[in-house]
Scaffold this active site. Structure first.
Site, short mmCIF file in Angstrom:
data_model
loop_
_atom_site.label_atom_id
_atom_site.label_comp_id
_atom_site.label_asym_id
_atom_site.label_seq_id
_atom_site.Cartn_x
_atom_site.Cartn_y
_atom_site.Cartn_z
N ALA A 63 0.84 -1.20 0.00
CA ALA A 63 0.00 0.00 0.00
C ALA A 63 0.87 1.24 0.00
CB ALA A 63 -0.92 0.01 1.21
N VAL A 64 0.30 2.29 -0.56
CA VAL A 64 0.95 3.60 -0.60
C VAL A 64 -0.07 4.64 -0.14
CG1 VAL A 64 2.01 5.35 -2.11
CG2 VAL A 64 2.52 2.93 -2.47
N ARG A 71 3.90 8.37 -7.81
CA ARG A 71 5.27 8.88 -7.68
C ARG A 71 6.30 7.75 -7.74
NH1 ARG A 71 4.79 13.46 -2.90
NH2 ARG A 71 2.80 14.29 -3.58
N GLY A 72 5.85 6.54 -8.10
CA GLY A 72 6.76 5.41 -8.24
C GLY A 72 7.09 4.67 -6.96
N GLU A 96 -2.42 -12.41 -4.53
CA GLU A 96 -3.80 -12.32 -4.99
C GLU A 96 -4.21 -10.86 -4.94
OE1 GLU A 96 -6.69 -13.06 -1.20
OE2 GLU A 96 -5.82 -14.83 -2.13
N TYR A 108 1.66 -5.25 -11.19
CA TYR A 108 2.16 -6.62 -11.14
C TYR A 108 2.58 -7.11 -12.52
CZ TYR A 108 -0.08 -6.32 -6.57
OH TYR A 108 -0.46 -5.92 -5.31
#
Length: 138
Positions: A63-64, A71-72, A96, A108
């Site tokens: 998570a971000v 922002r990578g 998953e 992914y």
């Protein structure tokens, strides 16, 4: 404030099935579970949690912080996790993801994961299928 409370806050901001601070603490009682974080200005803005058991790894959470997206940071976390797994001799990593989480699916696939299975109606709140992805190292 512990690092787990920071991560629990990100969990609740990002997931309908958020892990609690206690669940996070319990997760790291086992040495096969790993945590990588990205910080900006002393604040945890992203994290990845993965397990690696005898060369078979699983990405458990990533998570971000919403204000730090695009922002990578997720790519940095993914690359760092994959580098650690290759260095440790892992053979594969799987995960998953909700089928409708297009940004995660795109991330992914960017790293070479391929979808290998669908678990129909796996998720609730909201209902969604789970896509199972895997990346082989060997």
């Amino acid at each position: 404030m512990s690092i787990f409370s920071d991560i629990a806050k990100l969990e609740s901001d990002n997931f309908s099935d958020a892990w609690s601070e206690k669940s996070l603490e319990d997760t790291f009682e086992y040495d096969y579970n790993h945590l990588l974080m990205e910080k900006r200005d002393g604040k945890v803005v992203g994290y990845v949690i993965y397990s690696d058991v005898q060369g078979d790894a699983e990405l458990l959470r990533i998570a971000v912080d919403k204000s730090y997206r695009r922002r990578g940071i997720a790519s940095i976390l993914m690359q760092n996790m994959l580098d650690e797994l290759v260095e440790s001799g892992a053979e594969r990593v799987s995960l998953e993801v909700r089928a409708h989480n297009i940004s995660a699916v795109t991330l992914y696939k960017k790293f070479g994961f391929v979808d290998i299975f669908i678990r129909e109606n796996y998720y609730t709140e909201p209902e969604d299928d789970a896509l199972i992805f895997q990346l082989q190292f060997t």
